[in-house]
Design an enzyme around this catalytic site. Structure first.
Site, PDB file in Angstrom:
ATOM      1  N   LYS A   1      -0.710  -4.153  -3.303  1.00  0.00           N
ATOM      2  CA  LYS A   1      -2.044  -3.494  -2.597  1.00  0.00           C
ATOM      3  C   LYS A   1      -2.366  -2.259  -3.470  1.00  0.00           C
ATOM      4  CE  LYS A   1      -5.155  -2.230   1.042  1.00  0.00           C
ATOM      5  NZ  LYS A   1      -5.079  -0.999   0.619  1.00  0.00           N
TER       6      LYS A   1
ATOM      7  N   ASP B   1      10.002   5.580 -10.229  1.00  0.00           N
ATOM      8  CA  ASP B   1       9.468   5.950 -11.717  1.00  0.00           C
ATOM      9  C   ASP B   1      10.100   7.517 -11.903  1.00  0.00           C
ATOM     10  OD1 ASP B   1       7.718   3.806 -12.243  1.00  0.00           O
ATOM     11  OD2 ASP B   1       5.923   5.104 -12.088  1.00  0.00           O
TER      12      ASP B   1
ATOM     13  N   SER C   1       0.828  -1.118  -0.190  1.00  0.00           N
ATOM     14  CA  SER C   1      -0.057  -0.117   0.051  1.00  0.00           C
ATOM     15  C   SER C   1       0.948   1.251   0.083  1.00  0.00           C
ATOM     16  CB  SER C   1      -1.036  -0.008   1.262  1.00  0.00           C
ATOM     17  OG  SER C   1      -1.965   1.037   1.086  1.00  0.00           O
TER      18      SER C   1
END
Length: 442
Positions: free
Chosen positions: A317, A303, A292
């Site tokens: 998740k 990224d 999460s």
């Protein structure tokens, strides 16, 4: 990931005032009312004819829980006790053993054991099954009941029976309950590297990370060679804290976006100017227990090419739960959106793939112990773009860098191979010759 959103809705009142516009809508409503009539028929039969008398509150709560359980593993109804329990966990202060658990086919399964708690000190691991508490079988009960039994007065003991995949027989552990005051952030200096260990994303995690960065620089007296952000076995927490932690290492760009059921229901969150680490190299450690909010941080820094992610594939998740109050003491914890990393990836089911796969060689069970992830939960949300990781994870070719056994590492004084590897990687980076950039005049 959890988003506490306290808001009232006038939906029921609005529906009562709006006339049905079409016959098809009326037909849908009529079908719904027929189903509700059937529900009431069952309710009346049960309360009138069940072998033992059951109070109405128990029946209604069971019906609500059943409805939400049919959606996904993370939506749930919170009564007064559950509401206070959840608040205590997000505040980072509660009594118990320090376990994050889920229910799977009637059995209690461990997602993570929080660091420096009775559970972690006893050696409980993600993927373990808890079958008995003080000799009483847990199978068939609810998750709330199991959690309630594991909590209790600090100082009291609890015997739990563990079934661990890869072991032939169950084994018992006796744990002493404590007041679990989770420090969401801890830090230390190893050589010339700052290590920031984030255990949970509770209300003060972002501030704790910024304080850790300042503390590391002050301890060293200079800028460190780099930072290791340890997110292993971190089950997640508050969305705003995941954004704040990511922002501490970024000075621009998107951190995360969340998307609801409608195409235009998109919220994006961006980093503010200013990198607290002044561009120092960063390594993020993740494992199968990183879920999460942990995956938001790892995905954002990966990224944005701000960090190298090491360790094992994370939990996967990628959904957002919103807390919708129903009264002063009850609330609905409902999955309302999916979240995406800056490049548009959904980590639902697939998780975050590390840039460098580093096994935990210091754990003697690491080869045999199955990894438990979101994709193993029943009724989990499906990610249509999920990447099949089975080929990579089943690759039995030995990496020449990772041939040491846990016994050999213990003789070398290495208790945590993944952390040791990350620290040494950062130290090696500082010794690389710097590339000189030639300047061009006009």
């Amino acid at each position: 990931m959890f988003r506490p959103l306290f808001r009232a809705t006038a939906l029921a009142s609005a529906l009562a005032l709006v006339p049905l516009a079409t016959s098809s809508l009326a037909a849908v409503d009529n079908d719904t009312y027929k189903e509700l009539d059937q529900f009431m028929n069952v309710f009346e039969r049960v309360r009138a004819e069940y072998v033992d008398k059951v109070d109405d509150k128990t029946l209604i709560k069971g019906a609500i829980n059943g409805m939400l359980a049919s959606l996904d593993p993370h939506s749930s109804f919170l009564d007064a006790t559950d509401f206070q329990s959840m608040k205590a966990q997000t505040d980072g202060n509660y009594g118990g053993l320090g376990l994050t658990v889920s229910m799977e086919d009637g059995a209690v399964k461990v997602i993570a054991a929080s660091e420096d708690t009775p559970a972690s000190r006893a050696g409980i691991k993600a993927g373990d099954y808890i079958t008995h508490l003080n000799g009483e079988l847990l199978y068939g009960g609810t998750l709330d009941e199991a959690v309630e039994e594991m909590r209790g007065k600090p100082g009291t003991t609890l015997k739990i029976t563990i079934v661990r995949p890869g072991r032939d027989k169950p084994f018992d552990l006796t744990l002493t309950r404590e007041v679990i005051e989770l420090k969401p952030v801890k830090w230390e200096v190893k050589g010339d590297v700052g290590v920031i260990n984030i255990n949970a994303f509770s209300k003060n995690t972002g501030a704790g990370v910024r304080a850790a960065i300042m503390g590391i620089e002050k301890s060293l007296g200079h800028k460190p060679a780099g930072y290791v952000v340890d997110l292993r076995s971190n089950p997640g927490g508050l969305l705003d804290q995941a954004i704040e932690v990511s922002d501490a290492f970024l000075d621009h760009g998107e951190i995360v976006s969340q998307r609801g059921r409608e195409k235009n229901d998109i919220e994006r969150y961006y980093a503010k100017p200013g990198d607290d680490t002044h561009g120092a190299p960063v390594i993020v450690l993740v494992d199968a227990g990183s879920a999460s909010a942990s995956e938001i941080v790892a995905g954002a820094l990966q990224d944005q090419h701000r960090a190298i992610v090491m360790g094992e594939r994370s939990f996967g998740k990628g959904s957002v739960q919103t807390l919708l109050p129903l009264s002063q003491t009850t609330a609905l914890r409902l999955t309302t959106a999916r979240y995406y990393t800056p490049s548009g990836r959904s980590v639902q089911e697939g998780g975050i793939e590390p840039d460098v796969l580093v096994p935990q060689l210091s754990d003697p069970d690491y080869k045999d112990r199955p990894r438990f992830r979101e994709a193993d939960l029943r009724r989990h949300l499906i990610n249509q773009a999920k990447v099949d990781n089975s080929i990579l994870e089943d690759d039995v070719k030995e990496d020449p860098r990772f041939r040491l056994t846990s016994e050999q590492l213990e003789k070398q004084g290495v208790k945590d191979f993944q952390l040791d590897y990350a620290v040494k990687t950062l130290e090696r980076l500082t010794k690389l010759p710097q590339v000189q950039t030639a300047s061009r005049g006009k």
